[in-house]
Design an enzyme around this catalytic site. Sequence first.
Site, PDB file in Angstrom:
ATOM      1  CE  LYS A 180      -0.348  -0.477   4.995  1.00 30.65           C
ATOM      2  NZ  LYS A 180      -0.957  -1.342   6.009  1.00 30.65           N
ATOM      3  NE  ARG A 184      -6.839   0.335  11.126  1.00 31.25           N
ATOM      4  CZ  ARG A 184      -5.591   0.167  10.716  1.00 31.25           C
ATOM      5  NH1 ARG A 184      -4.713   1.148  10.802  1.00 31.25           N
ATOM      6  NH2 ARG A 184      -5.184  -0.984  10.202  1.00 31.25           N
ATOM      7  CG  HIS A 219      -4.079  -4.923  11.860  1.00 27.85           C
ATOM      8  ND1 HIS A 219      -2.920  -5.459  11.348  1.00 27.85           N
ATOM      9  CD2 HIS A 219      -3.870  -3.575  11.908  1.00 27.85           C
ATOM     10  CE1 HIS A 219      -2.044  -4.488  11.110  1.00 27.85           C
ATOM     11  NE2 HIS A 219      -2.594  -3.344  11.440  1.00 27.85           N
ATOM     12  CE1 TYR A 251      11.033  32.306   2.218  1.00 27.40           C
ATOM     13  CE2 TYR A 251      11.180  29.904   2.115  1.00 27.40           C
ATOM     14  CZ  TYR A 251      10.947  31.125   1.491  1.00 27.40           C
ATOM     15  OH  TYR A 251      10.635  31.148   0.169  1.00 27.40           O
ATOM     16  CB  CYS A 267      12.823  25.981   1.630  1.00 31.50           C
ATOM     17  SG  CYS A 267      13.860  27.153   2.500  1.00 31.50           S
ATOM     18  CG  MET A 268       7.883  23.287  -1.668  1.00 30.32           C
ATOM     19  SD  MET A 268       6.790  24.220  -2.744  1.00 30.32           S
ATOM     20  CE  MET A 268       5.761  25.077  -1.569  1.00 30.32           C
ATOM     21  CG  ASP A 269      10.965  23.476  -4.183  1.00 31.61           C
ATOM     22  OD1 ASP A 269      10.233  22.475  -4.267  1.00 31.61           O
ATOM     23  OD2 ASP A 269      10.554  24.642  -4.306  1.00 31.61           O
TER      24      ASP A 269
HETATM   25  C1  LIG Z   1      -0.296  -2.244   6.701  1.00 30.22           C
HETATM   26  C2  LIG Z   1      -0.888  -3.477   7.247  1.00 30.22           C
HETATM   27  C3  LIG Z   1      -0.088  -4.596   7.508  1.00 30.22           C
HETATM   28  C4  LIG Z   1       1.435  -4.551   7.455  1.00 30.22           C
HETATM   29  O1  LIG Z   1       1.873  -3.946   8.644  1.00 30.22           O
HETATM   30  P1  LIG Z   1       3.442  -3.715   8.955  1.00 30.22           P
HETATM   31  O2  LIG Z   1       3.458  -3.204  10.342  1.00 30.22           O
HETATM   32  O3  LIG Z   1       3.918  -2.711   7.971  1.00 30.22           O
HETATM   33  O4  LIG Z   1       4.096  -5.035   8.799  1.00 30.22           O
HETATM   34  C5  LIG Z   1      -0.724  -5.761   7.908  1.00 30.22           C
HETATM   35  N1  LIG Z   1      -2.066  -5.812   8.044  1.00 30.22           N
HETATM   36  C6  LIG Z   1      -2.864  -4.740   7.821  1.00 30.22           C
HETATM   37  C7  LIG Z   1      -4.336  -4.866   8.014  1.00 30.22           C
HETATM   38  C8  LIG Z   1      -2.298  -3.540   7.433  1.00 30.22           C
HETATM   39  O5  LIG Z   1      -3.080  -2.479   7.233  1.00 30.22           O
END
Ligand SMILES: *Cc1c(COP(=O)(O)O)cnc(C)c1O
Length: 362
Positions: free
Chosen positions: A37, A134, A163, A258, A305-307
């Site tokens: 992700k 969650r 999780h 800045y 800064c930004m860049d």
């Molecule tokens: C991102 C995620 C993982 C991986 O977690 P890490 O701590 O990066 O190993 C596993 N399960 C779910 C549901 C996640 O959102």
Amino acid sequence: MDLRATRAEISKAALKNNLAYFRKLIPSRTQLCMAVKANAYGHGLKSVAQIASPLVDAFAVATVSEAIELREAGCKQEILLLSAHTPEEIPSICQFQISPFVSHEHFIQLYQEEASRIGCQLKLHLKIDTGMGRAGVLPEEAPQIAQHIYSSANLVLQGLCTHFAVADETGEESKAYTLGQLAIFEKVRQKLEAQGTAAKLLHAANSAATVQYPETHYDMVRVGIGAYGYYGQTQPVMELKTRISIVKQLPKGHKVSYGCTWQAPRATQIGILPVGYADGYSRLLSNCGQVLIDGEIYPVIGRVCMDQFAIQIDGLENPLGKEVLLFGRHPELNAHSLAAQCRSISYEILTSVATRVPRHYI
Ligand SMILES: *Cc1c(COP(=O)(O)O)cnc(C)c1O
């Protein structure tokens, strides 16, 4: 090839070694799912997937568009969709054979209708909220939802999952919490088995649990941060680098950047780096960050800064064009140490590296 001085170097060997490390930790029957992700934690989704593909059994993403990008790059593995999506995205989910995590019973009817309309089987992972608070359904809701999935002709209960909230924290309290989550998960699993609605795969572990709690490995582990080198016996995959683009000698008392927050305490040599917070180098590193040049540490001076931002480089010879490490495989200069300075975590440092920073796969 983008010839910009600022670049993220991604080590293919480090990534492969890290995945091999996790493969060794888990039983041979357990699948290895890699979380890619957020642009593969900033490392570049398509390229990382290509490198990792022969070494993993499944991928996990957060959005439907990430999953589609993977499919369009030729990914054949199962793709788990970890985060919630809209009803409008269900046609794409079916078309591209993406496996969503179920957190709401009313989506099941919507999945069934679309899967039946296009004539496919859709794999679902029922997520149990065992204490993360969650995504996921509460444990007591699970049996009914599993029944519902089983009685839907075009849906498959591919996974039952959860999780962990504190698997990465040491200490007795965290350990008890994680084992408590696991016990709740076990109870749900037993209930589903008893009523004849068992899932094909059970999975629970993130990187931390995979390393710390072998009893959570089940049929699959979902590894993210560890694959990128920030958990367990792994090494960082990404190095953020740039080159000194401007060098100047400032007289004593001259101000920098800045807000004029830094003032030369004596005549001094400074370098300007063509990288800033818009590239993912946090503004919180103003006047406190450090960089590495020829094996030596130099301080960030003035505001980022930004860049661009400035570093003080007294004594550095022939500085113009010299390579600068912003973070990488260095014990004191990595995403973890930067995160400590920014009151953040390695995940955020990595995912903040902007898309305008070219990734070089070496
Ligand atoms: C991102 C995620 C993982 C991986 O977690 P890490 O701590 O990066 O190993 C596993 N399960 C779910 C549901 C996640 O959102």
